[in-house]
Design a protein around this motif. Structure first.
Motif, PDB file in Angstrom:
ATOM      1  N   ARG A  29       0.847  -1.202   0.000  1.00  0.00           N
ATOM      2  CA  ARG A  29       0.000   0.000   0.000  1.00  0.00           C
ATOM      3  C   ARG A  29       0.874   1.240   0.000  1.00  0.00           C
ATOM      4  O   ARG A  29       1.999   1.223   0.492  1.00  0.00           O
ATOM      5  N   PRO A  30       0.372   2.338  -0.555  1.00  0.00           N
ATOM      6  CA  PRO A  30       1.136   3.589  -0.480  1.00  0.00           C
ATOM      7  C   PRO A  30       1.423   3.944   0.973  1.00  0.00           C
ATOM      8  O   PRO A  30       0.523   3.938   1.819  1.00  0.00           O
ATOM      9  N   SER A  31       2.671   4.223   1.270  1.00  0.00           N
ATOM     10  CA  SER A  31       3.069   4.467   2.667  1.00  0.00           C
ATOM     11  C   SER A  31       2.918   5.943   2.990  1.00  0.00           C
ATOM     12  O   SER A  31       3.532   6.806   2.366  1.00  0.00           O
ATOM     13  N   LEU A  32       2.078   6.251   3.973  1.00  0.00           N
ATOM     14  CA  LEU A  32       1.916   7.604   4.503  1.00  0.00           C
ATOM     15  C   LEU A  32       2.343   7.578   5.963  1.00  0.00           C
ATOM     16  O   LEU A  32       1.983   6.661   6.709  1.00  0.00           O
ATOM     17  N   GLN A  33       3.087   8.585   6.363  1.00  0.00           N
ATOM     18  CA  GLN A  33       3.579   8.653   7.725  1.00  0.00           C
ATOM     19  C   GLN A  33       2.506   9.250   8.645  1.00  0.00           C
ATOM     20  O   GLN A  33       1.564   9.903   8.183  1.00  0.00           O
ATOM     21  N   PRO A  34       2.608   9.018   9.967  1.00  0.00           N
ATOM     22  CA  PRO A  34       1.665   9.658  10.903  1.00  0.00           C
ATOM     23  C   PRO A  34       1.683  11.175  10.738  1.00  0.00           C
ATOM     24  O   PRO A  34       2.743  11.803  10.652  1.00  0.00           O
ATOM     25  N   GLY A  35       0.499  11.781  10.690  1.00  0.00           N
ATOM     26  CA  GLY A  35       0.374  13.209  10.477  1.00  0.00           C
ATOM     27  C   GLY A  35       0.303  13.612   9.014  1.00  0.00           C
ATOM     28  O   GLY A  35      -0.099  14.732   8.681  1.00  0.00           O
ATOM     29  N   HIS A  66     -27.609   2.047   4.755  1.00  0.00           N
ATOM     30  CA  HIS A  66     -26.417   1.557   5.441  1.00  0.00           C
ATOM     31  C   HIS A  66     -26.714   1.542   6.930  1.00  0.00           C
ATOM     32  O   HIS A  66     -27.382   2.434   7.461  1.00  0.00           O
ATOM     33  N   ALA A  67     -26.181   0.534   7.609  1.00  0.00           N
ATOM     34  CA  ALA A  67     -26.491   0.373   9.032  1.00  0.00           C
ATOM     35  C   ALA A  67     -26.006   1.563   9.852  1.00  0.00           C
ATOM     36  O   ALA A  67     -26.627   1.928  10.857  1.00  0.00           O
ATOM     37  N   LEU A  68     -24.890   2.163   9.445  1.00  0.00           N
ATOM     38  CA  LEU A  68     -24.328   3.288  10.193  1.00  0.00           C
ATOM     39  C   LEU A  68     -24.418   4.557   9.352  1.00  0.00           C
ATOM     40  O   LEU A  68     -23.418   5.223   9.070  1.00  0.00           O
ATOM     41  N   SER A  69     -25.610   4.901   8.942  1.00  0.00           N
ATOM     42  CA  SER A  69     -25.841   6.101   8.147  1.00  0.00           C
ATOM     43  C   SER A  69     -26.533   7.151   9.016  1.00  0.00           C
ATOM     44  O   SER A  69     -27.561   6.874   9.639  1.00  0.00           O
ATOM     45  N   ARG A  70     -25.972   8.359   9.068  1.00  0.00           N
ATOM     46  CA  ARG A  70     -26.546   9.399   9.914  1.00  0.00           C
ATOM     47  C   ARG A  70     -26.248  10.776   9.317  1.00  0.00           C
ATOM     48  O   ARG A  70     -25.496  10.890   8.337  1.00  0.00           O
ATOM     49  N   GLU A  71     -26.849  11.800   9.921  1.00  0.00           N
ATOM     50  CA  GLU A  71     -26.671  13.162   9.442  1.00  0.00           C
ATOM     51  C   GLU A  71     -25.299  13.709   9.818  1.00  0.00           C
ATOM     52  O   GLU A  71     -24.733  13.361  10.858  1.00  0.00           O
ATOM     53  N   CYS A  72     -24.788  14.560   8.930  1.00  0.00           N
ATOM     54  CA  CYS A  72     -23.584  15.308   9.289  1.00  0.00           C
ATOM     55  C   CYS A  72     -24.022  16.610   9.958  1.00  0.00           C
ATOM     56  O   CYS A  72     -24.978  17.259   9.518  1.00  0.00           O
ATOM     57  N   LEU A  73     -23.381  16.990  11.041  1.00  0.00           N
ATOM     58  CA  LEU A  73     -23.755  18.186  11.795  1.00  0.00           C
ATOM     59  C   LEU A  73     -22.512  18.956  12.209  1.00  0.00           C
ATOM     60  O   LEU A  73     -21.450  18.376  12.489  1.00  0.00           O
ATOM     61  N   ARG A  74     -22.652  20.242  12.262  1.00  0.00           N
ATOM     62  CA  ARG A  74     -21.563  21.111  12.688  1.00  0.00           C
ATOM     63  C   ARG A  74     -21.100  20.750  14.100  1.00  0.00           C
ATOM     64  O   ARG A  74     -21.906  20.432  14.969  1.00  0.00           O
ATOM     65  N   GLY A  75     -19.793  20.782  14.284  1.00  0.00           N
ATOM     66  CA  GLY A  75     -19.225  20.548  15.606  1.00  0.00           C
ATOM     67  C   GLY A  75     -18.591  19.188  15.781  1.00  0.00           C
ATOM     68  O   GLY A  75     -17.846  18.977  16.738  1.00  0.00           O
ATOM     69  N   GLU A  76     -18.855  18.247  14.880  1.00  0.00           N
ATOM     70  CA  GLU A  76     -18.276  16.908  15.021  1.00  0.00           C
ATOM     71  C   GLU A  76     -16.794  16.959  14.650  1.00  0.00           C
ATOM     72  O   GLU A  76     -16.409  17.538  13.635  1.00  0.00           O
ATOM     73  N   THR A  77     -15.978  16.319  15.473  1.00  0.00           N
ATOM     74  CA  THR A  77     -14.528  16.315  15.264  1.00  0.00           C
ATOM     75  C   THR A  77     -13.981  14.923  15.557  1.00  0.00           C
ATOM     76  O   THR A  77     -14.441  14.252  16.484  1.00  0.00           O
ATOM     77  N   TRP A  78     -13.005  14.493  14.765  1.00  0.00           N
ATOM     78  CA  TRP A  78     -12.323  13.224  15.047  1.00  0.00           C
ATOM     79  C   TRP A  78     -10.896  13.298  14.511  1.00  0.00           C
ATOM     80  O   TRP A  78     -10.554  14.177  13.712  1.00  0.00           O
ATOM     81  N   GLN A  79     -10.065  12.369  14.966  1.00  0.00           N
ATOM     82  CA  GLN A  79      -8.664  12.311  14.551  1.00  0.00           C
ATOM     83  C   GLN A  79      -8.326  10.921  14.041  1.00  0.00           C
ATOM     84  O   GLN A  79      -8.747   9.912  14.619  1.00  0.00           O
ATOM     85  N   TRP A  80      -7.574  10.884  12.953  1.00  0.00           N
ATOM     86  CA  TRP A  80      -7.040   9.637  12.406  1.00  0.00           C
ATOM     87  C   TRP A  80      -5.546   9.823  12.162  1.00  0.00           C
ATOM     88  O   TRP A  80      -5.140  10.731  11.432  1.00  0.00           O
TER      89      TRP A  80
END
Length: 764
Positions: A504-510, A603-617
Motif C-alpha cells: 500500500r502507499p506508505s503515509l507517515q503519521p500526520g 447503510h447500518a451506520l448512516s446518519r446526518e452530518c452536523l456542525r461541531g463533530e470532530t475526530w482524529q485519524w
C-alpha cells in the motif's frame, strides 16, 4: 519466427506508449535500416522492431486519421455519412458509429477536416437506424474526452481503438435526411447482424438471457445486463458470452467434419479434389462466416489467423509447430490493425493460447482426454489470473471449476442451438424460433450454477497490483507450470507474492493525501491517512449502467490498495454528489456514512452530518463546520469538512453558496483558514465570495468541473477574484485526477495531474 514476431510487437507497443504521436516522416527511418537486416546481425532485431514502430505510425496517421481539431469542438456541422455499426439503445435514445463521407456545401473552411469516423448519439424520438444507411445529419461535435483517473477506464483510448476521431449528438433531428443505402459487403454483413439481433429480441421478448444469445449470435453484447456481467466476471466465464476464438475454432471443426463426411460419399467430387482439402475450405468458410457475425473482433481475428496458418499447413501436407503458428497469427493481427495491442482481448487471447501450449506440449507422457480437459481449464484459469488482475482489477479463483462446467455446456449445447437458429431463420423461421428458445432454456439451466459459484465469498478476487508485479508473476507461473522434472519449481510461488500482497502507499503519521478525481460535472474526492480512508462525495450517476462511483472512485481506491472506506461523507443529495454512492456501497466495505439525507443511503451506520463533530485519524484532524442543526438538504446545507495536519490543511465546502458561505465566515472566522480550498459549487457565480476567499486565504484552489461544460464553470468572476489574490487554480477537467500531499516538514506537495503523468498520444 517467434523472436521476430516479438520484436515487431515491441515496436508497435513503443509507438502506442508514446505521449505524443511522432511525425509521419519518422516512418522513413525503417527504409534506412532494412537493407542491413540480412547483413548485420546486431541490427536485425532492432530493424524489425523499427518496422513495427513505423507501421503503427503510418496506420495511426493514414488509417486511423487525426482526431477532431479543437476549433471544431463544440461546433455544429452538417455532414453526410453512413451508419457503420449496430445501433446501441440508450436510456433516452440510440448510439451508433457514423463513417463521414463529406460535409454540406460551405460547412467547413478549406483548412478544416473532419475525422473519418464519429460516435453519434441521437436523443429523443429517432427513426429506426439500419447499418449501411446514408444520412445527412447536423451534429454537435466534440473532441474525444473521458475521465483520467489512476486505475480507471481509458475512454479516450477505447475511442481511438475503435477508430472514432470525435463524439457527437444529432443537433437538429427535424432536418435529418435519409439518402439511401450502401450496398458494400461490409454493410450487408452489419445489416444481417442487426436483423438477427432484432429477430431474436422479437422471438425471446423479455426473457432474461436474450442479451447473451444475441452476443453469441451476432457479437452484440449491449443486451447483457450489469448483474449478468458481474456473475460472468466473478466466475471467469465472461469469455464464453461473446464470439471468441473458442467458438470460431468450434465452427471450423464442425465445418471440417461435415464437409469431410459428405465429400467422401460423392466419388466424383473426391476425384476432382481430395476430401481433406475440401474440408479445409469448408472449415475456413464456416470460421470466416462466424467471425463476420462478430464484426471481426480481436479474438476472432486471432483465431482466423491461426486457422489460416494451421489449415494452410494441412492443405500442403505439412506439420506446423504450434509456437510458429501463434507467432504468424500475432504478426497477421498486428499488420491488420496495430491498435490491437491496446485491447485487453488481444493480450488475453494470445496469452491463453500461449500458456496452454507451454503447459501441454513438449511432455514425455501424453495425458488422457479427461486429464487434458482438466489440465487445460486449470492452466487457463491460473495462467491468465495475473493479466486479468492488472487489466481489470479483478479475477476469479474458481474460474477453472466454473469453466469446466460452462465451456462444454456452452460450446456443445448453447452455441450450436443458437447458430442453428441463425442458419434456419431465413428458411424455416418457426424452427429457428424453437432453436433459440431451446438455447435460452440451456442458458437458464446453467445460470443458477454460475450465480451460486459467484456467491462464494472467496470466488471473486478484486485487487489492483502495480504493473511491475506482472513480470515476476509470469516468471513464477512459468516455473509452476513447468514439467515436474524441473527442480525448485516451488520458487515460482515466491515470485507471485508481490502480486498477491501488493504494498500500500506508505503515509507517515500526520501525513495525508487529497485526491480530487476526474468525474465530469460533479465532485468525488478521497482523503487518505496512514491507516484510514475518507471519501467526500461520489460523483454523478449518468445512466443505469454508468456512474462515477464504479467508474472512478472504486477503481482508484483499489489502485491505491484500499478495500475499505472508514467514512463516506456525501455533502448533499444532488445527483452530481450522491450519484455514485450506491455503487460504492455495493463494491467496498464502508464503516460509516454521513450525509444530509441518511434515508437515501441504505447503510447500518448512516446518519446526518452536523456542525461541531470532530475526530482524529493517524495524527490528522477532521472537523465538520457546517450545517447547523435544523437545516434542510440543498446546496446551502452541504456538509463542509476541514482537514488539517502538520503538513497543511484543506477545506471541502461541497456546494455551499452565498448564504452558506456567510454563515461559515461569521461562525468559524479564522477556523476556516486552509492551505488548499476546493471551490464551492464548482466555481459558480453564486459562490466563492470575496469574504470566503479572504477568510480561508488559500495558497492553492481546486475546482471540479466537466470539460467544456455548458454551465461555464468556473465563472469568469470567480477566476478574476482568484487572479487578484494570486491564487493558482487546478481543474481535473484539464489535469486529470489531482493529487495533493500534505507532508510534515515539507508542506503542500502538488503532484502532476494524471492526464499529464500517464499521457498517451491519443489523449486530448
Amino acid at each position: 519466427m517467434q523472436s521476430q514476431a516479438l520484436a515487431f510487437l515491441i515496436g508497435v507497443m513503443v509507438l502506442h506508449g508514446a505521449p505524443h504521436l511522432p511525425a509521419l516522416v519518422w516512418a522513413c527511418l525503417c527504409l534506412i535500416l532494412l537493407p542491413f537486416y540480412r547483413f548485420v546481425p546486431l541490427v536485425r532485431w532492432p530493424a524489425i522492431a523499427l518496422l513495427g514502430f513505423s507501421w503503427a505510425l503510418v496506420h495511426a496517421h493514414l488509417v486511423s486519421g487525426p482526431p477532431l481539431s479543437s476549433t471544431l469542438s463544440g461546433q455544429d456541422v452538417t455532414v453526410i455519412g453512413i451508419v457503420d455499426s449496430l445501433p446501441e439503445s440508450l436510456e433516452r435514445g440510440v448510439r451508433f458509429g457514423l463513417r463521414i463521407e463529406g460535409v454540406a456545401h460551405g460547412a467547413l473552411d478549406d483548412h478544416q477536416t473532419l475525422p473519418r469516423r464519429v460516435r453519434v448519439a441521437w436523443y429523443g424520438h429517432h427513426p429506426e437506424l439500419v447499418p449501411g444507411e446514408r444520412w445527412e445529419l447536423t451534429l454537435r461535435l466534440r473532441r474525444p474526452s473521458g475521465f483520467r483517473n489512476p486505475g480507471g477506464f481509458d475512454y479516450e483510448g477505447w475511442l481511438f481503438r475503435q477508430g472514432y476521431g470525435a463524439t457527437a449528438y444529432v443537433r437538429d433531428p427535424v432536418s435529418a435526411r435519409r439518402l439511401g443505402m450502401d450496398q458494400r459487403l461490409i454493410f450487408q454483413i452489419h445489416r444481417i447482424r442487426a436483423g438477427l439481433v432484432t429477430q431474436m429480441a422479437q422471438v425471446l421478448e423479455d426473457r432474461p438471457y436474450v442479451g447473451i444469445l444475441q452476443a453469441l449470435a451476432a457479437g452484440d453484447r449491449s443486451g447483457i445486463t450489469q448483474a449478468q456481467w458481474t456473475t460472468l466476471i466473478d466466475t471467469g466465464t465472461n469469455h464464453l458470452m461473446a464470439i471468441s476464438g473458442l467458438h470460431v475454432g468450434l465452427m471450423a471443426g464442425m465445418g471440417y467434419g461435415l464437409v469431410l463426411w459428405g465429400w467422401r460419399r460423392v466419388p466424383a467430387l473426391a476425384l476432382r479434389l481430395p476430401a481433406q482439402r475440401a474440408a479445409v475450405i469448408g472449415a475456413l468458410i464456416c470460421a470466416a462466416g462466424y467471425a463476420a457475425l462478430a464484426g471481426f473482433a480481436i479474438p476472432t481475428q486471432r483465431a482466423l489467423a491461426m486457422l489460416v496458418v494451421a489449415l494452410g499447413a494441412l492443405w500442403l501436407g505439412r506439420v506446423a509447430r504450434p509456437s510458429r503458428t501463434l507467432a504468424l497469427a500475432l504478426v497477421v493481427v498486428l499488420c491488420l490493425d496495430p491498435r490491437a495491442v491496446l485491447d485487453a482481448g488481444f493480450w488475453l487471447s494470445f496469452a491463453a493460447v500461449g500458456v496452454i501450449l507451454y503447459a501441454m506440449t513438449g511432455r514425455l507422457r501424453r495425458p488422457g482426454k479427461m486429464e487434458s480437459v482438466l489440465r487445460i481449464q486449470w492452466v487457463a484459469g491460473v495462467g491468465l489470473l495475473p493479466l486479468t488482475l492488472v487489466m481489470f482489477q479483478h479475477g476469479s479463483l474458481i474460474s477453472p471449476l466454473a469453466n469446466l462446467v460452462a465451456v462444454p455446456w456452452v460450446s456443445v449445447v448453447v452455441v450450436p442451438l443458437t447458430l442453428g437458429g441463425v442458419l434456419l431463420s431465413p428458411l424455416l423461421p418457426w424452427v429457428a424460433q424453437w432453436c433459440w428458445l431451446a438455447a435460452h432454456l440451456a442458458v437458464s439451466l446453467l445460470w443458477p450454477l454460475l450465480e451460486y459459484m459467484a456467491a462464494w465469498p472467496w470466488s471473486p478476487w478484486r485487487a489492483a497490483p502495480p504493473l511491475w508485479t506482472l513480470w515476476p508473476a509470469l516468471l513464477g507461473l512459468a516455473l509452476i507450470l513447468a514439467p515436474r522434472a524441473l527442480p525448485a519449481r516451488w520458487l515460482g510461488v515466491l515470485l507471485l507474492l508481490p502480486m498477491l500482497w501488493p504494498a500500500r502507499p506508505s503515509l507517515q503519521p500526520g501525513e495525508f493525501r487529497l485526491t480530487v478525481l476526474d468525474v465530469g460535472q460533479g465532485l468525488a474526492t478521497v482523503v487518505q491517512t496512514r491507516d484510514h480512508t475518507l471519501v467526500y462525495d461520489t460523483g454523478p450517476r449518468f445512466s443505469p449502467r454508468f456512474d462515477a462511483g464504479s467508474a472512478a472512485v472504486v477503481p482508484y481506491l483499489r489502485h491505491q490498495g484500499r478495500e475499505q472506506i472508514d467514512r463516506l461523507v456525501v455533502s448533499h443529495s444532488d445527483n452530481d454528489h450522491i450519484g455514485g454512492a450506491p455503487a460504492i456501497l455495493d463494491s467496498l466495505r464502508v464503516g460509516e456514512v454521513l450525509s444530509r439525507s441518511p434515508e437515501r443511503l441504505p447503510h447500518a451506520l448512516s446518519r446526518e452530518c452536523l456542525r461541531g463533530e470532530t475526530w482524529q485519524w493517524d495524527g490528522v484532524t477532521f472537523r465538520m463546520l457546517h450545517p447547523p442543526p435544523g437545516w434542510g438538504d440543498d446546496n446551502e446545507s452541504s456538509c463542509v469538512l476541514h482537514v488539517s495536519g502538520p503538513g497543511g490543511s484543506v477545506l471541502l465546502p461541497g456546494d455551499v453558496e452565498r448564504l452558506g458561505e456567510a454563515v461559515l465566515v461569521r461562525g468559524e472566522g479564522e477556523g476556516l483558514a486552509a492551505d488548499v480550498l476546493l471551490l464551492p459549487h464548482h466555481g459558480s457565480r453564486t459562490s466563492s465570495s470575496e469574504a470566503l476567499l479572504d477568510q480561508v486565504s488559500p495558497r492553492l484552489a481546486l475546482v471540479s468541473t466537466g470539460f467544456a461544460n455548458r454551465l461555464g464553470h468556473p465563472h469568469e468572476e470567480v477566476l478574476q477574484r482568484l487572479r487578484v489574490r494570486d491564487i493558482p487554480l487546478l481543474d481535473p477537467a484539464h489535469e486529470g485526477a489531482l493529487r495533493v500531499d500534505f507532508v510534515p516538514g515539507e508542506g503542500v506537495v502538488v503532484q502532476p495531474g494524471h492526464r499529464h503523468a500517464a499521457r498517451r498520444h491519443w489523449h486530448r
